[in-house]
Design an enzyme around this catalytic site. Structure first.
Site, PDB file in Angstrom:
ATOM      1  CD  GLN A  15      43.127  76.075 -41.403  1.00  0.00           C
ATOM      2  OE1 GLN A  15      42.387  76.408 -40.579  1.00  0.00           O
ATOM      3  NE2 GLN A  15      42.768  75.290 -43.068  1.00  0.00           N
TER       4      GLN A  15
ATOM      5  NE  ARG B 147      28.415  86.774 -40.588  1.00  0.00           N
ATOM      6  CZ  ARG B 147      27.562  86.108 -40.765  1.00  0.00           C
ATOM      7  NH1 ARG B 147      27.879  85.276 -41.118  1.00  0.00           N
ATOM      8  NH2 ARG B 147      26.791  86.038 -40.251  1.00  0.00           N
TER       9      ARG B 147
END
Length: 459
Positions: free
Chosen positions: A74, A15
């Site tokens: 990750q 976003r």
């Protein structure tokens, strides 16, 4: 016992509509996640681990050199519990409490982290979590409690019933765990609407193991304001600016229309500094006692000693202004510009790698680059040092009490000795001896009747 902090900062930040990783977006000149890292260390953390994902290498490079700071990646976005599990190799042997925070909540306070550690230890709990009550809890996980007020669990918005969605107490995602965390993480499943591994599932797992779950309620709903969009980034920056301005005004700084003033955390201000509207102070700028900065001036990594004055619309970058010296309005001090005591730089004067001696003056419309100007020398309007030959920079040395007439060009390398006088309009490319007058221009000739003859009026 010292604690460790794990910061979850692997989110994509789609976003933000940016190629820059979300956690590196600048807030008052400092990367977003930098606030979280600094808060972690300020809380007394022995180790800080940042779980990164998108733009991992760029994030790692930004914080190179921090002691006791570790990064783990990750690779797949499989949820918050999965993200935390990536920190296990770094903290496997760590025996103290492990605090978990989010990398996009830069307003989190040190007291929040230390309060969670203290609550967990005081209550003999296996874990503690921060809670908060919001008038509009939409989007957050809701806290479920039993009749005795003990925490039973957490339900995410998308998994909550209508009754559960009405609960106003939410889980903003800040935790503290005991060292049994890693074993319990293995029991977290992904049987939920998103198919992700959620950290809040640890509430149930700790309770099933017979361990207590403590909680601390934050009364500052703003401190966990997250950043997921440009608008939220601006809102957080507004809060940080309010904090900074209030802090400096409490220490004796005068701000005229403080809501218009921008300053960064590295800036240092002494009492009785006056900042007029629209001032921007960046980097490691330091202003001494009684310094006045005029409206719409921009100072970056600049030092102004006590009693110095920066007049309106002046731009300073890595400059040094001594006591009693002044610059502006509309002056530009570029890197390594140095004004000694009482020196004066006026409107539309530009300095770069130039030093003005005590009480030296360059009043208007001048460029001094790679130059040294002695005390009490006067630089006239339109004077420039021609310091660049297309390949190399050269130095201009001007002695004490030298007068350089308007519209002169000093072609470096050149030296003007003490007491010398340069006639206006001269192009000087040779050294000028002490107390000498230098004139380097075409001698004026007046040709009588020239224009009449040109117009064909004369015989």
């Amino acid at each position: 016992m010292a604690h460790a902090v794990v910061i979850l900062a692997a989110g994509l930040g789609t976003r933000m509509k940016s190629k820059l990783p979300k956690v590196l977006h600048p807030l008052l000149g400092k990367p977003l996640v930098g606030y979280c890292i600094d808060t972690a260390f300020a809380s007394g953390a022995e180790k800080v681990v940042v779980v990164i994902g998108h733009g991992a290498e760029r994030v790692r490079q930004t914080f190179e050199g921090y002691p006791n700071l570790h990064f783990v990646v990750q690779e797949q976005q499989l949820g918050t519990a999965h993200a935390l599990a990536q920190a296990q190799p770094v903290l496997a042997g760590f025996q103290g409490p492990i605090v978990v925070t989010q990398g996009d909540t830069p307003l989190t306070r040190v007291e929040t982290l230390t309060g969670l550690v203290a609550a967990m230890q005081a209550e003999g709990a296996g874990m503690a979590l921060l809670t908060m009550r919001l008038d509009d809890p939409t989007g957050y996980g809701r806290i479920l409690r039993d009749e005795q007020g003990q925490i039973l669990g957490n339900v995410e918005q998308k998994d909550a019933t209508l009754e559960q969605q009405a609960i106003r107490e939410i889980n903003p995602g800040v935790y503290c765990f005991d060292p049994t965390l890693w074993e319990k993480l293995k029991r977290v499943g992904n049987q939920n609407a998103a198919g992700e591994y959620y950290l809040p599932d640890l509430i149930r797992i700790y309770r099933e193991a017979g361990q207590k779950v403590a909680s601390v309620e934050s009364k500052d709903t703003g401190e966990l304001l997250g950043v997921n969009s440009r608008a939220q980034l601006a809102e957080v920056e507004r809060v940080l600016l309010q904090r900074l301005r209030a802090d400096w005004m409490n220490r004796g700084v005068r701000m005229i229309q403080p809501e218009t003033i921008y300053l960064e955390p590295g800036v240092e201000l002494a009492p009785d500094v006056t900042l007029w509207p629209g001032v921007i102070l960046r980097g490691q700028t330091r202003l001494g006692e009684g310094v006045e900065v005029g409206a719409y001036s921009v100072l970056t990594d600049t030092v102004v000693e006590a009693g110095g004055k920066i007049k309106s619309h002046t731009v300073c970058d890595e400059a040094y202004v001594s006591s009693g010296a002044d610059a502006g309005p509309f002056a530009r001090l570029r890197p390594k510009a140095y004004l000694e005591e009482g020196a004066h730089v006026g409107n539309f004067v530009e300095l770069k790698n130039a030093r003005l001696g005590k009480r030296a003056k360059a009043g208007h419309l001048a460029y001094l680059g790679d130059a040294e100007v002695g005390e009490e020398s006067n630089i006239g309007a339109g004077v420039i040092t021609a310091n660049y030959d297309g390949q190399r920079k050269h130095k201009t040395t001007i002695g004490k009490r030298v007068f350089v007439g308007s519209n002169s060009v000093l072609i470096a390398p050149v030296t003007l000795a003490d007491g010398s006088f340069i006639a206006g309009g001269s192009g000087i490319n040779q050294d000028v001896p002490e107390d000498a007058l230098a004139i380097a221009r075409e001698r004026q000739r007046n040709i009588e009747g020239y224009m009449k003859r040109k117009r064909g009026e004369g015989s």
